[in-house]
Scaffold this active site. Sequence first.
Site, PDB file in Angstrom:
ATOM      1  N   ALA A 154       0.808  -1.318   0.005  1.00  0.00           N
ATOM      2  CA  ALA A 154      -0.083  -0.143  -0.168  1.00  0.00           C
ATOM      3  C   ALA A 154       0.865   1.336   0.107  1.00  0.00           C
ATOM      4  O   ALA A 154       0.550   2.201  -0.581  1.00  0.00           O
ATOM      5  CB  ALA A 154      -1.051  -0.099   1.460  1.00  0.00           C
ATOM      6  N   TYR A 155       2.044   1.035   0.601  1.00  0.00           N
ATOM      7  CA  TYR A 155       2.882   2.481   0.777  1.00  0.00           C
ATOM      8  C   TYR A 155       3.476   2.615  -0.734  1.00  0.00           C
ATOM      9  O   TYR A 155       3.762   3.764  -1.171  1.00  0.00           O
ATOM     10  CB  TYR A 155       3.780   2.157   1.805  1.00  0.00           C
ATOM     11  CG  TYR A 155       4.868   3.071   1.883  1.00  0.00           C
ATOM     12  CD1 TYR A 155       4.663   4.381   2.526  1.00  0.00           C
ATOM     13  CD2 TYR A 155       6.423   3.096   1.579  1.00  0.00           C
ATOM     14  CE1 TYR A 155       5.787   5.554   2.518  1.00  0.00           C
ATOM     15  CE2 TYR A 155       7.249   4.044   1.577  1.00  0.00           C
ATOM     16  CZ  TYR A 155       6.982   5.149   2.363  1.00  0.00           C
ATOM     17  OH  TYR A 155       7.856   6.265   2.356  1.00  0.00           O
ATOM     18  N   VAL A 156       3.888   1.478  -1.140  1.00  0.00           N
ATOM     19  CA  VAL A 156       4.630   1.754  -2.702  1.00  0.00           C
ATOM     20  C   VAL A 156       3.597   2.055  -3.608  1.00  0.00           C
ATOM     21  O   VAL A 156       3.718   3.074  -4.332  1.00  0.00           O
ATOM     22  CB  VAL A 156       5.076   0.143  -3.000  1.00  0.00           C
ATOM     23  CG1 VAL A 156       5.439   0.364  -4.372  1.00  0.00           C
ATOM     24  CG2 VAL A 156       6.386   0.140  -2.400  1.00  0.00           C
ATOM     25  N   SER A 158       0.868   4.124  -2.895  1.00  0.00           N
ATOM     26  CA  SER A 158       1.012   5.712  -2.674  1.00  0.00           C
ATOM     27  C   SER A 158       2.194   6.466  -3.290  1.00  0.00           C
ATOM     28  O   SER A 158       1.828   7.529  -3.839  1.00  0.00           O
ATOM     29  CB  SER A 158       0.997   6.214  -1.065  1.00  0.00           C
ATOM     30  OG  SER A 158       1.844   5.865  -0.487  1.00  0.00           O
TER      31      SER A 158
END
Length: 246
Positions: A154-156, A158
């Site tokens: 999810a971080y990647v 974003s």
Amino acid sequence: MSSNSAVRVALVTGGSGGIGRAVVERLAADGFAVAVHYAGNAARADETVRQITESGGQAIAVGGDVADEQAMTAAFDAAEAAFGGIDVVVNTAGIMVLSPIATLALADLDRMYRTNVRGTFVVCRLAANRLRPGGAIINFSTSVTRTQFPSYGAYVASKAAVEGITLILARELRGRDITVNTVAPGPTATPLFLEGKSQELIDQIASMNPMGRLGAPEDIAQTVAFLAGPARWVNGQVLFANGGMA
């Protein structure tokens, strides 16, 4: 505060801690007047400002949620009122929640997207309308867009959105003499990164690049200083600042 237009002015989001603070200190050392943005930690931002001003530099603290257009408009207004304009905007503000995609709480997904994607978009939108010619917008991604470590999904996602915003905005600002780039750090020895990791794990991560160490916040700040200053022919790029990690 001086409003001398010969002084270049930078607004740094997330400027009170970690990489953001190193960026603020480096730009101040390079002669920039700096607006140190914070979301929650006013005391740390004020301390950063005090250190810069006591060293003969110019700085103010500006607060607010990067995803809130009114709050960030006020931050831009404050920087312009104090220093006469803005030349460089650096978006270091971001949050990271690690979890396998299968079990990530959607509330955490929404929180990351609000700060990392909407926040970057809001600040870039303001910067696109308000930066002076010769300026630079510098966003932040992560080297994990390449290394694809599990639990960063999810971080990647974003940060991939941030890279997309960067590449399009660089083309949209044709004729304005404003560069737009993204810095994608590798593992960097900030308190946030080191927290909860064993020395064995830290050593293992450090060995993943040919330099054999973690990045220091100052390493990342040096890359930002390059893009904020002399690097006028670097535009619409993602610079991987990771010591050679794949």
